[in-house]
Design a protein around this motif. Structure first.
Motif, PDB file in Angstrom:
ATOM      1  N   THR A  88      17.786  62.993  -2.823  1.00  0.00           N
ATOM      2  CA  THR A  88      19.007  62.391  -3.356  1.00  0.00           C
ATOM      3  C   THR A  88      20.113  62.280  -2.313  1.00  0.00           C
ATOM      4  O   THR A  88      20.889  61.322  -2.329  1.00  0.00           O
ATOM      5  CB  THR A  88      19.534  63.178  -4.570  1.00  0.00           C
ATOM      6  OG1 THR A  88      19.663  64.567  -4.204  1.00  0.00           O
ATOM      7  CG2 THR A  88      18.595  63.049  -5.757  1.00  0.00           C
ATOM      8  N   ARG A  89      20.198  63.242  -1.376  1.00  0.00           N
ATOM      9  CA  ARG A  89      21.299  63.206  -0.410  1.00  0.00           C
ATOM     10  C   ARG A  89      21.269  61.942   0.459  1.00  0.00           C
ATOM     11  O   ARG A  89      22.290  61.257   0.588  1.00  0.00           O
ATOM     12  CB  ARG A  89      21.314  64.470   0.452  1.00  0.00           C
ATOM     13  CG  ARG A  89      22.558  64.574   1.333  1.00  0.00           C
ATOM     14  CD  ARG A  89      22.644  65.910   2.054  1.00  0.00           C
ATOM     15  NE  ARG A  89      22.748  67.037   1.135  1.00  0.00           N
ATOM     16  CZ  ARG A  89      23.884  67.414   0.548  1.00  0.00           C
ATOM     17  NH1 ARG A  89      25.016  66.756   0.797  1.00  0.00           N
ATOM     18  NH2 ARG A  89      23.899  68.448  -0.269  1.00  0.00           N
ATOM     19  N   PRO A  90      20.129  61.610   1.064  1.00  0.00           N
ATOM     20  CA  PRO A  90      20.134  60.369   1.845  1.00  0.00           C
ATOM     21  C   PRO A  90      20.361  59.124   0.986  1.00  0.00           C
ATOM     22  O   PRO A  90      21.002  58.171   1.442  1.00  0.00           O
ATOM     23  CB  PRO A  90      18.758  60.354   2.519  1.00  0.00           C
ATOM     24  CG  PRO A  90      17.938  61.364   1.823  1.00  0.00           C
ATOM     25  CD  PRO A  90      18.883  62.379   1.274  1.00  0.00           C
ATOM     26  N   VAL A  91      19.858  59.125  -0.236  1.00  0.00           N
ATOM     27  CA  VAL A  91      20.112  57.970  -1.106  1.00  0.00           C
ATOM     28  C   VAL A  91      21.616  57.836  -1.369  1.00  0.00           C
ATOM     29  O   VAL A  91      22.188  56.743  -1.287  1.00  0.00           O
ATOM     30  CB  VAL A  91      19.334  58.099  -2.432  1.00  0.00           C
ATOM     31  CG1 VAL A  91      19.772  57.010  -3.421  1.00  0.00           C
ATOM     32  CG2 VAL A  91      17.836  58.001  -2.181  1.00  0.00           C
ATOM     33  N   ALA A  92      22.265  58.953  -1.667  1.00  0.00           N
ATOM     34  CA  ALA A  92      23.712  58.935  -1.923  1.00  0.00           C
ATOM     35  C   ALA A  92      24.487  58.471  -0.693  1.00  0.00           C
ATOM     36  O   ALA A  92      25.560  57.878  -0.818  1.00  0.00           O
ATOM     37  CB  ALA A  92      24.184  60.322  -2.348  1.00  0.00           C
ATOM     38  N   GLY A  93      23.934  58.731   0.496  1.00  0.00           N
ATOM     39  CA  GLY A  93      24.642  58.387   1.716  1.00  0.00           C
ATOM     40  C   GLY A  93      24.407  56.984   2.225  1.00  0.00           C
ATOM     41  O   GLY A  93      25.280  56.414   2.881  1.00  0.00           O
ATOM     42  N   CYS A  94      23.242  56.401   1.930  1.00  0.00           N
ATOM     43  CA  CYS A  94      22.852  55.140   2.570  1.00  0.00           C
ATOM     44  C   CYS A  94      22.977  53.907   1.689  1.00  0.00           C
ATOM     45  O   CYS A  94      23.023  52.790   2.211  1.00  0.00           O
ATOM     46  CB  CYS A  94      21.396  55.226   3.040  1.00  0.00           C
ATOM     47  SG  CYS A  94      21.067  56.459   4.297  1.00  0.00           S
ATOM     48  N   PHE A  95      22.991  54.083   0.375  1.00  0.00           N
ATOM     49  CA  PHE A  95      22.846  52.925  -0.509  1.00  0.00           C
ATOM     50  C   PHE A  95      24.126  52.637  -1.286  1.00  0.00           C
ATOM     51  O   PHE A  95      24.966  53.509  -1.492  1.00  0.00           O
ATOM     52  CB  PHE A  95      21.674  53.151  -1.473  1.00  0.00           C
ATOM     53  CG  PHE A  95      20.336  53.092  -0.783  1.00  0.00           C
ATOM     54  CD1 PHE A  95      19.661  51.897  -0.646  1.00  0.00           C
ATOM     55  CD2 PHE A  95      19.771  54.239  -0.230  1.00  0.00           C
ATOM     56  CE1 PHE A  95      18.441  51.830   0.017  1.00  0.00           C
ATOM     57  CE2 PHE A  95      18.548  54.187   0.428  1.00  0.00           C
ATOM     58  CZ  PHE A  95      17.881  52.975   0.552  1.00  0.00           C
TER      59      PHE A  95
END
Length: 228
Positions: A88-95
């Motif tokens: 979830t962290r990279p999704v929250a950061g990239c999208f």
């Protein structure tokens, strides 16, 4: 045919489908599904005017977003695949958008991990309208409770619903599934939500989806060709 030619053909399909049911084509966003496709294909689509891209794999999508942003391309990134808790962290950061929320736990983690200095993350709830056990998505009966929970979370904006019905060439069945999704959104809005997005329809069934109210159609194969 080139990606530019394919893009023009898809836009024509969208316009024809919208006109056929009395809708304004401007109300329908084409989401280019770029999973497994190289940066060069995205750059080519961008050069032809495409701005919104959809990715299914977290690391691949984040890597592309970072590289292409560094190259000066201003793109809108949509995550459309399943999300594991540890991603979830990279999704929250990239999208900019996430279409595939079917559990409150995942939405809560995205809410916690979204940078408060960035715009809120646009969220669609994935609903399983065809009842396939192998497919992600919340059951329609459980949708109101999930919508209420997600709408209450900070740094997220609940925008609408996403669905991937079973593949079929039966246009009547296609339209029935998509009409069900539209009705579910109408029901949520009658409960006090303010949803404006129906992410439904792909290369093979976008006409049926548009006839039933799709505002985002997700097209990969017809634009980029079959996956290698």
């Amino acid at each position: 045919m080139s990606i530019s030619d394919n893009l023009q053909a898809i836009r024509h399909r969208i316009e024809q489908a919208a006109r056929a049911c009395g809708r304004d084509p401007a109300g329908i966003t084409l989401l280019a599904v770029s999973k497994t496709k190289p940066d060069a294909d995205i750059i080519a689509a961008h050069a032809a005017g495409q701005r919104a891209f959809g990715e299914n794999y977290v690391q691949e999508g984040c890597d592309k977003a970072q590289r292409l942003e560094a190259a000066g391309l201003e793109l809108e990134w949509h995550f459309i695949g399943p999300i594991q808790s540890n991603k979830t962290r990279p999704v929250a950061g990239c999208f900019d958008w996430v279409h595939s929320i079917d559990r409150e736990k995942i939405a809560a983690r995205l809410s916690e991990q979204r940078d408060p200095h960035r715009p809120p993350l646009n969220i669609c709830l994935q609903v399983n309208v065809s009842g396939e056990e192998s497919k992600s998505g919340v059951a329609p009966a459980e949708l109101p409770a999930l919508a209420d929970a997600v709408a209450a979370l900070p740094r997220l904006v609940l925008r609408g619903l996403m669905a991937i019905p079973e593949p079929t060439d039966d246009v009547t069945l296609q339209r029935s599934r998509f009409a069900h999704v539209r009705q579910l959104m109408d029901d949520l809005n009658a409960r006090g939500h303010h949803l404006d997005t129906l992410s439904m329809g792909m290369s093979q069934d976008l006409e049926a989806a548009i006839a039933e109210g799709a505002t985002i159609v997700r097209v990969g194969t017809a634009l980029f060709g079959a996956r290698a």
